[in-house]
Design an enzyme around this catalytic site. Structure first.
Site, PDB file in Angstrom:
ATOM      1  NE  ARG A 142       0.295  12.559   6.560  1.00 35.54           N
ATOM      2  CZ  ARG A 142       0.508  13.699   7.162  1.00 35.54           C
ATOM      3  NH1 ARG A 142      -0.496  14.412   7.592  1.00 35.54           N
ATOM      4  NH2 ARG A 142       1.720  14.142   7.347  1.00 35.54           N
ATOM      5  CB  ILE A 166       6.627   7.059  14.599  1.00 37.13           C
ATOM      6  CG1 ILE A 166       7.878   6.173  14.594  1.00 37.13           C
ATOM      7  CG2 ILE A 166       6.447   7.770  13.256  1.00 37.13           C
ATOM      8  CD1 ILE A 166       9.184   6.864  14.291  1.00 37.13           C
ATOM      9  CB  CYS A 214      -5.304   6.396  10.368  1.00 37.78           C
ATOM     10  SG  CYS A 214      -6.064   5.054   9.456  1.00 37.78           S
ATOM     11  CG  ASP A 228       2.562   1.579   9.579  1.00 38.49           C
ATOM     12  OD1 ASP A 228       2.251   2.540  10.301  1.00 38.49           O
ATOM     13  OD2 ASP A 228       2.704   1.668   8.350  1.00 38.49           O
ATOM     14  CE  LYS A 250      -1.820   1.850   3.952  1.00 36.71           C
ATOM     15  NZ  LYS A 250      -1.563   3.299   4.002  1.00 36.71           N
ATOM     16  CG  ASN A 251       2.541   2.647   3.533  1.00 41.26           C
ATOM     17  OD1 ASN A 251       1.340   2.881   3.384  1.00 41.26           O
ATOM     18  ND2 ASN A 251       3.098   2.496   4.732  1.00 41.26           N
ATOM     19  NE  ARG A 267      -0.447  10.402   9.853  1.00 34.46           N
ATOM     20  CZ  ARG A 267      -0.813   9.351   9.114  1.00 34.46           C
ATOM     21  NH1 ARG A 267      -2.049   8.939   9.113  1.00 34.46           N
ATOM     22  NH2 ARG A 267       0.066   8.720   8.378  1.00 34.46           N
ATOM     23  N   PRO A 268       1.316  16.761  11.171  1.00 39.33           N
ATOM     24  CG  PRO A 268       3.098  17.879  12.185  1.00 39.33           C
ATOM     25  CD  PRO A 268       2.217  16.658  12.317  1.00 39.33           C
ATOM     26  CB  ILE A 269       1.725  18.743   5.734  1.00 34.34           C
ATOM     27  CG1 ILE A 269       0.841  19.987   5.809  1.00 34.34           C
ATOM     28  CG2 ILE A 269       0.887  17.474   5.716  1.00 34.34           C
ATOM     29  CD1 ILE A 269      -0.006  20.201   4.548  1.00 34.34           C
ATOM     30  CG  ASP A 270       6.069  20.787  10.131  1.00 31.83           C
ATOM     31  OD1 ASP A 270       5.473  19.692  10.092  1.00 31.83           O
ATOM     32  OD2 ASP A 270       7.044  20.979  10.872  1.00 31.83           O
ATOM     33  NE  ARG A 288      -7.568   4.889   5.345  1.00 30.99           N
ATOM     34  CZ  ARG A 288      -7.749   6.165   5.594  1.00 30.99           C
ATOM     35  NH1 ARG A 288      -8.382   6.531   6.663  1.00 30.99           N
ATOM     36  NH2 ARG A 288      -7.272   7.063   4.800  1.00 30.99           N
TER      37      ARG A 288
HETATM   38  C1  UD1 Z   1       4.137   6.903   6.274  1.00 30.40           C
HETATM   39  C2  UD1 Z   1       3.299   5.657   6.092  1.00 30.40           C
HETATM   40  C3  UD1 Z   1       2.704   5.194   7.425  1.00 30.40           C
HETATM   41  C4  UD1 Z   1       3.798   5.033   8.462  1.00 30.40           C
HETATM   42  C5  UD1 Z   1       4.672   6.291   8.536  1.00 30.40           C
HETATM   43  C6  UD1 Z   1       5.870   6.113   9.445  1.00 30.40           C
HETATM   44  C7  UD1 Z   1       2.432   5.933   3.847  1.00 30.40           C
HETATM   45  C8  UD1 Z   1       1.244   6.126   2.975  1.00 30.40           C
HETATM   46  N1  UD1 Z   1       2.212   5.958   5.165  1.00 30.40           N
HETATM   47  O1  UD1 Z   1       3.267   7.933   6.729  1.00 30.40           O
HETATM   48  O2  UD1 Z   1       2.036   3.961   7.199  1.00 30.40           O
HETATM   49  O3  UD1 Z   1       3.219   4.804   9.721  1.00 30.40           O
HETATM   50  O4  UD1 Z   1       5.161   6.633   7.228  1.00 30.40           O
HETATM   51  O5  UD1 Z   1       6.640   5.047   9.034  1.00 30.40           O
HETATM   52  O6  UD1 Z   1       3.537   5.714   3.378  1.00 30.40           O
HETATM   53  N2  UD1 Z   1       5.906  14.775  10.534  1.00 30.40           N
HETATM   54  C9  UD1 Z   1       5.957  16.115  10.836  1.00 30.40           C
HETATM   55  N3  UD1 Z   1       5.846  17.001   9.799  1.00 30.40           N
HETATM   56  C10 UD1 Z   1       5.694  16.606   8.504  1.00 30.40           C
HETATM   57  C11 UD1 Z   1       5.653  15.222   8.223  1.00 30.40           C
HETATM   58  C12 UD1 Z   1       5.756  14.323   9.257  1.00 30.40           C
HETATM   59  O7  UD1 Z   1       6.084  16.507  11.986  1.00 30.40           O
HETATM   60  O8  UD1 Z   1       5.600  17.469   7.620  1.00 30.40           O
HETATM   61  C13 UD1 Z   1       6.000  13.783  11.645  1.00 30.40           C
HETATM   62  C14 UD1 Z   1       4.710  12.985  11.803  1.00 30.40           C
HETATM   63  O9  UD1 Z   1       3.749  13.676  12.561  1.00 30.40           O
HETATM   64  C15 UD1 Z   1       5.224  11.733  12.486  1.00 30.40           C
HETATM   65  C16 UD1 Z   1       6.592  11.538  11.845  1.00 30.40           C
HETATM   66  O10 UD1 Z   1       6.964  12.804  11.303  1.00 30.40           O
HETATM   67  O11 UD1 Z   1       5.381  11.981  13.859  1.00 30.40           O
HETATM   68  C17 UD1 Z   1       6.609  10.471  10.751  1.00 30.40           C
HETATM   69  O12 UD1 Z   1       5.706  10.820   9.740  1.00 30.40           O
HETATM   70  P1  UD1 Z   1       5.925  10.406   8.219  1.00 30.40           P
HETATM   71  O13 UD1 Z   1       7.172   9.601   8.084  1.00 30.40           O
HETATM   72  O14 UD1 Z   1       5.808  11.638   7.392  1.00 30.40           O
HETATM   73  O15 UD1 Z   1       4.692   9.473   7.961  1.00 30.40           O
HETATM   74  P2  UD1 Z   1       3.735   9.445   6.706  1.00 30.40           P
HETATM   75  O16 UD1 Z   1       4.514   9.691   5.463  1.00 30.40           O
HETATM   76  O17 UD1 Z   1       2.525  10.259   6.960  1.00 30.40           O
END
Ligand code: UD1
Length: 419
Positions: free
Chosen positions: A92, A328, A116, A306, A22-23, A121-124, A398
């Site tokens: 996401r 995480i 989920c 996960d 999936k990922n 889960r910020p996107i900064d 999902r």
């Molecule tokens: C991906 C996986 C998810 C997995 C996660 C961690 C997909 C579709 N999903 O999610 O299954 O659990 O990796 O291995 O591939 N963060 C920030 N700012 C950001 C981005 C992330 O603070 O802009 C933080 C998140 O809140 C979290 C950490 O970084 O605490 C890891 O997030 P990230 O690696 O980005 O996970 P996803 O890509 O959302």
């Protein structure tokens, strides 16, 4: 509303193929936007998140056809750069369309992604990194208006955390940037390597995927390619956890054992006998599991977040005490409520959970609130006496393809009913 009814204490036995990842498939499908032609992606698991991705591609004007587990996407007719809220909030991974659309059209408009609720889960990190490539981002009450009027240019980007999604977004967007982009502290997950392999087949020049430093030589005109998605290591870990609690023996085929290193070592600590060769894993679990001592989630190649809920279900019925530290996501213990209802003994404080193994779990009515939490409740139910009723099945859909039929083929008693 659907619910799963699981009758526990049946030993799993047999052989099954692991679904495609999936990922991996979600960012690969989003990145087909860059190709401006036809891409053929094999081994796509048919999940609700994949369907949501296909809906976004179609909304943007791409022609997408599905043949079994193959998705054919022709992005030559791409006609838009805006994704409506209703599609963004489905998952996401919709955020990966940001880098892809900007790379193709120099602009994009979308709101915050869904997914989920396992943390803030910020996107900064995504936004800051794209800004480094020359993207101007205006946050208009939650609608991100992004443009790179003067074009994209390569940059040195040091990530504050090795975010999987941000690494993918930068890799995709940097393919169209002028010059070289260097990402340091990049995510090293196998899905990053799979995306790089697909993009390189399309004509990109990406090196270092799987290591902490990734280099992207930009300004490449991409074309479509044929690609087969890697096996899903989290789905594999789910089946192994289900087997572990049942005291059974299963063989997984179409898997890459090295992607599961940290998980296999914990299952061995629990007393499971594991043999891997080629693309197969054979696991025999003991009549009573031992508790793993410490389970600490980390970015790859560390123990994956996960799989934390799954191994917690394995530990719930083991001999001894297991300590879990979730590094995480700050809200990834929601499955514990359900486990407690089934008779588990678990104490939580902040990011730490202490699981005191019990010798007996019993069926109960429980609710799933996220994808892997749902899988962990099914895992626990397979080791519990009597029937467990699990609602929130949409979360399971999902990430798992034919979940009930796969488990049933191994001897589980699991059915989906309407409630
Ligand atoms: C991906 C996986 C998810 C997995 C996660 C961690 C997909 C579709 N999903 O999610 O299954 O659990 O990796 O291995 O591939 N963060 C920030 N700012 C950001 C981005 C992330 O603070 O802009 C933080 C998140 O809140 C979290 C950490 O970084 O605490 C890891 O997030 P990230 O690696 O980005 O996970 P996803 O890509 O959302």
């Amino acid at each position: 509303m659907s619910q799963l009814v699981v009758k526990g204490l049946l030993r799993l036995n047999g052989e099954t193929k692991v679904q495609g990842s999936k990922n991996s498939v979600l960012p690969i499908l989003a990145s087909t936007i860059l190709c401006g032609g036809e891409s053929i992606i094999h081994n796509c698991p048919m999940l609700s998140d994949v369907k949501a991705t296909v809906n976004i591609l179609r909304y943007l004007g791409c022609k997408v056809e599905i043949f079994g587990n193959t998705v054919v996407c022709d992005s030559s007719g791409l006609s838009g750069n805006f994704i409506p809220d209703s599609l963004m909030r489905e998952m996401r991974s919709s955020i990966i369309f940001l880098g892809a659309l900007i790379a193709r059209t120099n602009s994009a408009e979308m709101c915050f992604p869904g997914g989920c609720e396992i943390g803030l889960r910020p996107i900064d990190i995504h936004l800051k990194s794209l800004e480094s490539l020359g993207v101007r981002i205006e946050d208009d009450h939650g609608l991100f208006r992004c443009s790179a009027e003067d074009g994209l240019y390569g940059a040195k980007i040091a990530l504050s955390f090795p975010s999987v999604g941000a690494t993918e977004n930068i890799m995709i967007c940097a393919c169209s940037a002028e010059g070289t982009t260097v990402i340091t502290n990049a995510a090293r997950e196998p899905e990053i390597c799979d995306l790089a392999e697909f993009l390189n087949k399309c004509g990109a020049e990406i090196s270092g995927a799987g290591e902490s430093t990734i280099v992207i030589e930009g300004s490449k005109k991409l074309h479509g390619a044929v690609h087969t998605v890697i096996p899903d290591r989290i789905a594999a870990a789910t089946l192994l956890s289900c087997c572990a609690v049942s005291g059974g023996r299963i063989t997984l085929t179409d898997v890459i054992p090295s992607h599961l290193g940290a998980v296999l070592s914990i299952l061995e600590e629990c007393g499971c006998d594991i043999d891997s060769y080629g693309g197969n894993i054979i696991m025999q679990s003991p009549p009573r599991l031992n508790a793993p001592k410490i389970v600490r989630t980390m970015p790859y190649p560390g123990f994956p977040t996960d799989t934390q809920p799954l191994i917690m279900s394995v530990s719930a019925k083991s001999r001894g005490t297991a300590l879990f530290i979730e590094n995480i996501f700050e809200n990834r213990y929601q499955h514990i409520n359900g486990l407690l209802r089934m008779g588990a003994n678990i104490k939580v404080q902040d990011r730490t959970a202490v699981v005191q193994g019990v010798s007996y779990l019993h069926g109960a009515k429980v609710s799933a609130t996220d994808l892997r939490g749902a899988a962990s409740l099914v895992t626990a139910a397979l080791g519990a006496e009597g029937n467990t009723f699990i609602d929130g099945v949409k979360y399971l859909d999902r990430g798992y393809e034919n979940f009930e039929s796969t488990l049933s083929s191994l001897g589980a008693n699991i059915v989906r009913t309407q409630c």
